[in-house]
Design an enzyme around this catalytic site. Structure first.
Site, short mmCIF file in Angstrom:
data_model
loop_
_atom_site.label_atom_id
_atom_site.label_comp_id
_atom_site.label_asym_id
_atom_site.label_seq_id
_atom_site.Cartn_x
_atom_site.Cartn_y
_atom_site.Cartn_z
N GLU A 84 -6.47 -9.31 -1.04
CA GLU A 84 -6.87 -9.45 -2.56
C GLU A 84 -6.92 -10.90 -2.74
OE1 GLU A 84 -3.65 -7.64 -5.04
OE2 GLU A 84 -3.83 -5.98 -3.87
N CYS A 111 8.17 -8.25 -4.43
CA CYS A 111 6.99 -8.78 -4.10
C CYS A 111 6.26 -7.34 -3.48
CB CYS A 111 6.71 -9.47 -3.30
SG CYS A 111 5.24 -10.25 -2.57
N SER A 183 1.71 -22.35 -2.62
CA SER A 183 2.81 -21.94 -2.78
C SER A 183 3.69 -21.35 -1.71
CB SER A 183 2.73 -20.70 -3.93
OG SER A 183 3.91 -20.34 -4.06
N CYS A 325 0.33 -9.23 -6.80
CA CYS A 325 -0.25 -9.23 -5.71
C CYS A 325 0.29 -8.12 -4.93
CB CYS A 325 -0.11 -10.53 -4.93
SG CYS A 325 1.49 -10.84 -4.44
N1 SAH Z 1 4.03 -16.38 -0.13
C1 SAH Z 1 4.05 -17.51 -1.15
C2 SAH Z 1 2.91 -17.24 -2.05
C3 SAH Z 1 2.34 -15.99 -2.40
S1 SAH Z 1 3.43 -15.32 -3.54
C4 SAH Z 1 5.12 -17.74 -2.30
O1 SAH Z 1 6.06 -16.55 -1.94
O2 SAH Z 1 5.44 -18.49 -2.86
C5 SAH Z 1 3.00 -16.02 -4.85
C6 SAH Z 1 3.92 -16.11 -6.13
O3 SAH Z 1 4.04 -14.78 -6.68
C7 SAH Z 1 5.23 -16.56 -5.76
O4 SAH Z 1 6.05 -17.49 -6.50
C8 SAH Z 1 6.01 -15.00 -5.77
O5 SAH Z 1 7.30 -15.39 -5.94
C9 SAH Z 1 5.37 -14.52 -7.08
N2 SAH Z 1 5.69 -12.82 -7.09
C10 SAH Z 1 5.64 -12.01 -6.14
N3 SAH Z 1 6.04 -10.79 -6.52
C11 SAH Z 1 5.85 -11.05 -7.81
C12 SAH Z 1 5.90 -10.12 -8.93
N4 SAH Z 1 6.18 -8.88 -8.93
N5 SAH Z 1 6.16 -10.87 -10.29
C13 SAH Z 1 5.94 -12.05 -10.51
N6 SAH Z 1 5.84 -12.97 -9.47
C14 SAH Z 1 5.77 -12.39 -8.33
FE1 SF4 Z 2 7.65 -13.36 -0.47
FE2 SF4 Z 2 5.39 -14.63 -0.98
FE3 SF4 Z 2 5.74 -13.14 1.06
FE4 SF4 Z 2 5.60 -11.97 -1.37
S1 SF4 Z 2 3.76 -13.07 -0.29
S2 SF4 Z 2 6.89 -11.22 0.36
S3 SF4 Z 2 6.75 -13.36 -2.53
S4 SF4 Z 2 6.91 -15.01 0.67
#
Ligand code: SAH
Ligand code: SF4
Length: 333
Positions: A84, A111, A183, A325
Protein backbone atom coordinates in the site's frame (compact mmCIF):
# COMPACT_ATOMS: atom_id res chain seq x y z
CA UNK A 1 20.43 -0.91 -13.27
CA UNK A 2 22.97 1.50 -11.89
CA UNK A 3 24.21 4.44 -13.93
CA UNK A 4 27.46 2.51 -14.43
CA UNK A 5 25.65 -0.57 -15.80
CA UNK A 6 23.53 1.57 -18.09
CA UNK A 7 26.66 3.33 -19.36
CA UNK A 8 28.33 -0.01 -20.14
CA UNK A 9 25.20 -1.16 -21.95
CA UNK A 10 25.03 1.98 -24.10
CA UNK A 11 28.73 1.64 -24.95
CA UNK A 12 28.23 -1.98 -25.98
CA UNK A 13 25.39 -0.88 -28.25
CA UNK A 14 27.64 1.76 -29.82
CA UNK A 15 25.51 4.62 -28.46
CA UNK A 16 26.81 8.05 -27.38
CA UNK A 17 27.00 8.58 -23.60
CA UNK A 18 24.22 11.22 -23.54
CA UNK A 19 21.75 8.33 -24.12
CA UNK A 20 22.33 7.34 -20.48
CA UNK A 21 21.03 10.73 -19.32
CA UNK A 22 18.08 10.54 -21.70
CA UNK A 23 17.03 7.08 -20.51
CA UNK A 24 17.50 8.05 -16.86
CA UNK A 25 15.36 11.14 -17.39
CA UNK A 26 12.55 9.00 -18.84
CA UNK A 27 12.73 6.54 -15.98
CA UNK A 28 13.28 8.75 -12.93
CA UNK A 29 11.53 11.97 -13.97
CA UNK A 30 8.99 11.15 -16.62
CA UNK A 31 8.04 7.76 -15.17
CA UNK A 32 7.92 6.19 -18.63
CA UNK A 33 5.97 2.95 -18.80
CA UNK A 34 7.74 1.49 -21.85
CA UNK A 35 10.83 2.05 -24.01
CA UNK A 36 8.43 3.01 -26.82
CA UNK A 37 7.52 6.13 -24.77
CA UNK A 38 11.14 7.35 -24.94
CA UNK A 39 10.55 9.42 -28.05
CA UNK A 40 13.94 11.15 -28.18
CA UNK A 41 15.73 7.79 -28.61
CA UNK A 42 16.20 6.37 -32.11
CA UNK A 43 13.48 3.86 -32.98
CA UNK A 44 16.05 1.09 -33.48
CA UNK A 45 17.48 1.64 -29.99
CA UNK A 46 14.00 1.59 -28.45
CA UNK A 47 13.38 -1.77 -30.12
CA UNK A 48 16.75 -3.13 -28.96
CA UNK A 49 16.09 -2.07 -25.37
CA UNK A 50 12.57 -3.52 -25.27
CA UNK A 51 13.88 -6.84 -26.56
CA UNK A 52 16.55 -7.27 -23.92
CA UNK A 53 15.25 -5.39 -20.85
CA UNK A 54 12.12 -5.14 -18.76
CA UNK A 55 11.00 -1.78 -17.37
CA UNK A 56 9.91 -2.21 -13.78
CA UNK A 57 7.10 -0.13 -12.48
CA UNK A 58 4.16 -0.73 -10.25
CA UNK A 59 0.61 -1.48 -11.24
CA UNK A 60 -2.39 -0.17 -9.37
CA UNK A 61 -4.85 -2.93 -8.42
CA UNK A 62 -7.17 -1.02 -6.06
CA UNK A 63 -7.67 2.40 -4.55
CA UNK A 64 -9.73 4.13 -1.89
CA UNK A 65 -10.39 7.86 -1.89
CA UNK A 66 -11.07 9.67 1.37
CA UNK A 67 -13.43 12.60 1.90
CA UNK A 68 -10.38 14.62 2.98
CA UNK A 69 -8.78 14.12 -0.45
CA UNK A 70 -6.20 11.50 0.49
CA UNK A 71 -5.91 8.49 -1.77
CA UNK A 72 -4.75 5.08 -0.76
CA UNK A 73 -3.45 2.68 -3.40
CA UNK A 74 -2.79 -1.03 -3.48
CA UNK A 75 0.13 -1.49 -5.89
CA UNK A 76 1.36 -4.72 -7.44
CA UNK A 77 5.03 -5.37 -8.12
CA UNK A 78 6.23 -7.33 -11.16
CA UNK A 79 6.32 -10.63 -9.21
CA UNK A 80 2.75 -10.18 -7.94
CA UNK A 81 3.35 -9.05 -4.35
CA UNK A 82 1.28 -6.05 -3.31
CA UNK A 83 1.91 -3.10 -1.00
CA UNK A 84 0.00 0.00 0.00
CA UNK A 85 0.93 3.63 -0.40
CA UNK A 86 -0.95 6.85 0.28
CA UNK A 87 -1.06 10.36 -1.17
CA UNK A 88 -2.13 13.13 1.22
CA UNK A 89 -2.72 16.54 -0.36
CA UNK A 90 -3.06 19.73 1.66
CA UNK A 91 -3.13 23.07 -0.13
CA UNK A 92 -0.22 23.16 -2.53
CA UNK A 93 1.54 20.33 -0.72
CA UNK A 94 1.48 16.64 -1.47
CA UNK A 95 2.83 14.17 1.07
CA UNK A 96 3.32 10.53 0.13
CA UNK A 97 3.55 7.57 2.50
CA UNK A 98 5.48 4.60 1.09
CA UNK A 99 6.03 0.97 2.04
CA UNK A 100 9.53 -0.50 2.27
CA UNK A 101 8.59 -4.18 2.60
CA UNK A 102 5.68 -6.40 1.63
CA UNK A 103 4.50 -7.35 5.11
CA UNK A 104 6.64 -7.00 8.22
CA UNK A 105 8.39 -9.43 10.54
CA UNK A 106 8.29 -7.23 13.66
CA UNK A 107 4.84 -8.33 14.81
CA UNK A 108 3.60 -5.20 16.61
CA UNK A 109 0.31 -6.05 18.32
CA UNK A 110 -1.57 -2.96 17.11
CA UNK A 111 -0.48 -3.13 13.47
CA UNK A 112 -2.45 -4.73 10.63
CA UNK A 113 0.76 -5.24 8.62
CA UNK A 114 2.53 -6.86 11.56
CA UNK A 115 -0.37 -9.25 11.99
CA UNK A 116 -0.08 -10.49 8.41
CA UNK A 117 3.59 -11.57 8.56
CA UNK A 118 6.52 -10.91 6.23
CA UNK A 119 6.73 -11.57 2.48
CA UNK A 120 9.82 -9.76 1.15
CA UNK A 121 11.77 -6.52 1.09
CA UNK A 122 11.22 -4.02 -1.72
CA UNK A 123 13.97 -2.86 -4.09
CA UNK A 124 14.98 0.83 -4.24
CA UNK A 125 13.03 1.38 -7.45
CA UNK A 126 9.93 -0.35 -6.07
CA UNK A 127 10.00 2.16 -3.22
CA UNK A 128 10.72 5.10 -5.56
CA UNK A 129 8.03 4.07 -8.03
CA UNK A 130 5.32 4.35 -5.36
CA UNK A 131 6.13 8.06 -5.14
CA UNK A 132 6.04 8.43 -8.93
CA UNK A 133 2.69 6.65 -9.08
CA UNK A 134 1.15 9.09 -6.61
CA UNK A 135 2.78 12.08 -8.30
CA UNK A 136 1.34 11.08 -11.67
CA UNK A 137 -2.08 10.36 -10.21
CA UNK A 138 -2.31 13.81 -8.57
CA UNK A 139 -0.36 15.35 -11.46
CA UNK A 140 1.58 17.55 -9.10
CA UNK A 141 4.98 17.78 -7.41
CA UNK A 142 5.51 15.64 -4.31
CA UNK A 143 6.71 17.89 -1.48
CA UNK A 144 7.46 15.27 1.18
CA UNK A 145 7.71 11.52 1.64
CA UNK A 146 7.31 9.53 4.84
CA UNK A 147 8.51 5.94 5.05
CA UNK A 148 5.60 4.92 7.27
CA UNK A 149 3.76 2.41 5.12
CA UNK A 150 4.15 -1.31 5.39
CA UNK A 151 7.39 -2.84 6.59
CA UNK A 152 10.32 -1.87 8.76
CA UNK A 153 12.70 0.38 6.76
CA UNK A 154 15.69 -0.47 8.95
CA UNK A 155 15.24 -4.20 8.27
CA UNK A 156 15.77 -3.20 4.60
CA UNK A 157 18.41 -0.58 5.26
CA UNK A 158 20.44 -0.47 2.03
CA UNK A 159 17.41 -0.36 -0.27
CA UNK A 160 15.73 2.26 1.92
CA UNK A 161 18.84 4.43 1.76
CA UNK A 162 19.14 4.00 -2.01
CA UNK A 163 15.48 5.03 -2.43
CA UNK A 164 15.98 8.04 -0.13
CA UNK A 165 19.00 9.11 -2.17
CA UNK A 166 17.14 8.83 -5.47
CA UNK A 167 14.21 10.81 -4.05
CA UNK A 168 16.68 13.45 -2.87
CA UNK A 169 18.74 13.50 -6.08
CA UNK A 170 18.12 16.58 -8.29
CA UNK A 171 18.16 14.15 -11.23
CA UNK A 172 15.52 12.06 -9.44
CA UNK A 173 12.54 13.50 -7.59
CA UNK A 174 14.61 16.35 -6.10
CA UNK A 175 12.89 16.36 -2.70
CA UNK A 176 14.88 18.05 0.09
CA UNK A 177 16.41 15.61 2.60
CA UNK A 178 14.60 17.24 5.53
CA UNK A 179 11.32 16.46 3.79
CA UNK A 180 12.17 12.76 3.63
CA UNK A 181 11.29 10.99 6.88
CA UNK A 182 12.05 7.42 7.88
CA UNK A 183 10.10 5.78 10.67
CA UNK A 184 11.59 2.84 12.55
CA UNK A 185 10.30 0.69 15.37
CA UNK A 186 13.77 1.10 16.90
CA UNK A 187 16.40 -1.14 15.27
CA UNK A 188 19.29 0.31 17.23
CA UNK A 189 22.34 -0.63 15.09
CA UNK A 190 20.65 0.94 12.07
CA UNK A 191 19.72 4.11 13.96
CA UNK A 192 23.42 4.43 14.72
CA UNK A 193 24.29 3.87 11.06
CA UNK A 194 21.61 6.33 9.91
CA UNK A 195 23.01 9.05 12.15
CA UNK A 196 26.31 8.77 10.25
CA UNK A 197 24.81 9.27 6.78
CA UNK A 198 25.81 12.59 5.25
CA UNK A 199 22.29 13.69 4.21
CA UNK A 200 19.91 15.47 6.59
CA UNK A 201 17.11 12.92 6.36
CA UNK A 202 14.53 13.09 9.15
CA UNK A 203 14.11 10.28 11.70
CA UNK A 204 10.98 9.16 13.52
CA UNK A 205 10.95 6.36 16.09
CA UNK A 206 7.85 4.39 17.08
CA UNK A 207 8.04 4.45 20.84
CA UNK A 208 4.47 3.61 21.94
CA UNK A 209 5.57 2.94 25.51
CA UNK A 210 8.45 4.02 27.74
CA UNK A 211 7.79 1.10 30.10
CA UNK A 212 9.88 -1.91 29.11
CA UNK A 213 7.28 -4.52 30.06
CA UNK A 214 4.52 -2.83 28.07
CA UNK A 215 6.75 -2.20 25.07
CA UNK A 216 7.84 -5.86 25.05
CA UNK A 217 4.20 -6.86 24.90
CA UNK A 218 3.05 -4.55 22.15
CA UNK A 219 6.31 -4.47 20.15
CA UNK A 220 7.83 -7.97 20.55
CA UNK A 221 10.09 -7.52 17.49
CA UNK A 222 12.29 -4.97 19.28
CA UNK A 223 12.41 -6.70 22.67
CA UNK A 224 16.14 -7.28 22.34
CA UNK A 225 16.78 -3.54 21.97
CA UNK A 226 16.07 -2.18 25.43
CA UNK A 227 14.59 1.25 26.09
CA UNK A 228 17.81 2.15 27.90
CA UNK A 229 19.83 1.43 24.77
CA UNK A 230 17.27 3.26 22.64
CA UNK A 231 17.60 6.28 24.92
CA UNK A 232 21.39 6.17 24.58
CA UNK A 233 21.46 5.81 20.80
CA UNK A 234 18.94 8.63 20.38
CA UNK A 235 21.18 10.85 22.51
CA UNK A 236 24.07 9.99 20.20
CA UNK A 237 21.87 10.72 17.19
CA UNK A 238 21.04 14.20 18.46
CA UNK A 239 24.66 14.94 19.40
CA UNK A 240 25.94 13.84 16.04
CA UNK A 241 23.30 15.37 13.76
CA UNK A 242 21.83 18.24 15.75
CA UNK A 243 18.49 17.24 14.28
CA UNK A 244 15.24 16.85 16.17
CA UNK A 245 13.88 13.29 16.15
CA UNK A 246 10.20 12.46 16.51
CA UNK A 247 8.70 9.80 18.76
CA UNK A 248 5.43 8.31 17.66
CA UNK A 249 3.07 7.28 20.40
CA UNK A 250 -0.31 5.77 19.50
CA UNK A 251 -2.58 5.79 22.54
CA UNK A 252 -4.13 2.41 23.32
CA UNK A 253 -6.89 2.36 25.87
CA UNK A 254 -5.78 0.84 29.19
CA UNK A 255 -2.41 -0.29 27.77
CA UNK A 256 -0.09 2.70 27.32
CA UNK A 257 -2.33 5.58 28.40
CA UNK A 258 -2.20 5.14 32.20
CA UNK A 259 -0.68 7.63 34.63
CA UNK A 260 2.39 5.43 35.09
CA UNK A 261 2.89 5.28 31.32
CA UNK A 262 2.47 9.04 31.03
CA UNK A 263 5.12 9.65 33.66
CA UNK A 264 7.51 7.18 32.05
CA UNK A 265 7.05 8.93 28.69
CA UNK A 266 7.74 12.33 30.27
CA UNK A 267 10.91 10.96 31.88
CA UNK A 268 12.07 9.40 28.63
CA UNK A 269 11.67 12.62 26.67
CA UNK A 270 12.59 15.27 29.21
CA UNK A 271 15.72 17.26 28.27
CA UNK A 272 16.09 15.56 24.92
CA UNK A 273 15.47 17.38 21.66
CA UNK A 274 12.65 14.98 20.79
CA UNK A 275 9.24 15.98 19.51
CA UNK A 276 6.38 13.64 20.40
CA UNK A 277 3.54 12.85 18.03
CA UNK A 278 0.54 11.61 19.94
CA UNK A 279 -1.46 9.45 17.54
CA UNK A 280 -5.01 8.24 17.74
CA UNK A 281 -4.83 4.45 17.33
CA UNK A 282 -6.56 3.34 14.13
CA UNK A 283 -8.99 0.56 14.83
CA UNK A 284 -7.79 -2.71 13.37
CA UNK A 285 -10.72 -5.07 12.82
CA UNK A 286 -10.51 -8.16 14.99
CA UNK A 287 -8.07 -6.55 17.42
CA UNK A 288 -8.82 -6.18 21.12
CA UNK A 289 -6.80 -2.97 21.26
CA UNK A 290 -8.91 0.18 21.23
CA UNK A 291 -8.01 3.86 20.91
CA UNK A 292 -8.01 6.11 23.99
CA UNK A 293 -10.30 9.11 24.22
CA UNK A 294 -9.38 12.45 22.67
CA UNK A 295 -9.34 13.88 26.17
CA UNK A 296 -6.59 11.44 27.13
CA UNK A 297 -4.53 12.52 24.12
CA UNK A 298 -4.81 16.14 25.31
CA UNK A 299 -3.75 15.07 28.84
CA UNK A 300 -0.61 13.52 27.35
CA UNK A 301 0.25 16.62 25.33
CA UNK A 302 -0.24 18.82 28.41
CA UNK A 303 1.85 16.57 30.65
CA UNK A 304 4.70 16.57 28.13
CA UNK A 305 4.53 20.30 27.71
CA UNK A 306 4.75 20.79 31.49
CA UNK A 307 8.17 19.09 31.42
CA UNK A 308 9.26 21.14 28.41
CA UNK A 309 8.67 18.52 25.72
CA UNK A 310 7.07 19.61 22.47
CA UNK A 311 4.15 17.39 21.58
CA UNK A 312 1.31 17.46 19.07
CA UNK A 313 -1.72 15.35 18.36
CA UNK A 314 -1.31 14.11 14.83
CA UNK A 315 -4.50 14.55 12.91
CA UNK A 316 -5.52 11.34 11.30
CA UNK A 317 -5.99 11.40 7.55
CA UNK A 318 -8.28 9.06 5.71
CA UNK A 319 -10.03 7.67 8.78
CA UNK A 320 -12.98 6.82 6.54
CA UNK A 321 -10.86 4.56 4.30
CA UNK A 322 -9.22 1.74 6.30
CA UNK A 323 -6.52 4.18 7.32
CA UNK A 324 -4.29 1.77 9.23
CA UNK A 325 -1.56 0.36 7.05
CA UNK A 326 -2.24 -3.15 5.87
CA UNK A 327 -6.01 -2.90 6.01
CA UNK A 328 -6.76 -2.37 2.33
CA UNK A 329 -4.48 -5.24 1.46
CA UNK A 330 -6.12 -7.47 4.08
CA UNK A 331 -9.60 -6.65 2.90
CA UNK A 332 -8.79 -7.74 -0.65
CA UNK A 333 -6.85 -10.90 0.12
N1 SAH B 1 7.85 -0.08 10.66
C1 SAH B 1 8.01 1.32 10.87
C2 SAH B 1 7.30 2.17 9.85
C3 SAH B 1 5.94 1.72 9.40
S1 SAH B 1 4.64 1.79 10.59
C4 SAH B 1 7.56 1.69 12.27
O1 SAH B 1 6.98 0.86 12.95
O2 SAH B 1 7.85 2.82 12.69
C5 SAH B 1 4.32 3.55 10.65
C6 SAH B 1 3.68 4.02 11.93
O3 SAH B 1 2.33 3.56 12.04
C7 SAH B 1 4.41 3.54 13.18
O4 SAH B 1 4.58 4.57 14.10
C8 SAH B 1 3.45 2.50 13.69
O5 SAH B 1 3.65 2.26 15.05
C9 SAH B 1 2.11 3.12 13.36
N2 SAH B 1 0.96 2.22 13.43
C10 SAH B 1 0.88 0.93 13.12
N3 SAH B 1 -0.37 0.46 13.34
C11 SAH B 1 -1.10 1.50 13.77
C12 SAH B 1 -2.47 1.67 14.18
N4 SAH B 1 -3.34 0.66 14.17
N5 SAH B 1 -2.86 2.91 14.59
C13 SAH B 1 -1.98 3.94 14.60
N6 SAH B 1 -0.71 3.85 14.25
C14 SAH B 1 -0.25 2.64 13.84
FE1 SF4 C 1 5.54 -2.76 13.76
FE2 SF4 C 1 6.00 -0.91 11.86
FE3 SF4 C 1 6.19 -3.54 11.28
FE4 SF4 C 1 3.79 -2.49 11.76
S1 SF4 C 1 5.14 -1.98 10.07
S2 SF4 C 1 4.62 -4.45 12.59
S3 SF4 C 1 4.29 -0.96 13.32
S4 SF4 C 1 7.47 -2.40 12.74
Amino acid sequence: MTKGELTTLMESLGQPTFRVKQVEDWIWNKNAKSFEDMTNLPKSLRAQLSESLALGGVEEVARQVSEDGSRKYLLRMTDGVTVECVGMPSGKKLAVCVSTQAGCAMGCAFCATGGAGFTRSLTPSEIYDQVMHVRDDFNTRVTSVVFMGQGEPFMNYDNTLAALRKLNDPEGAGIGARHLTVSTCGVIPMIRKFSREPEQFTLAVSLHSAVQKTRNQIMPGVKKYSLLNLYTVMGEYVDRTGRRPTYEYALIDGVNDTREEMEALCDFCRDTLAHVNIIQLNNVPGSKLKPSTERRAEDFVNALSRVGVEATIRNSRGSDIDAACGQLKQRLS
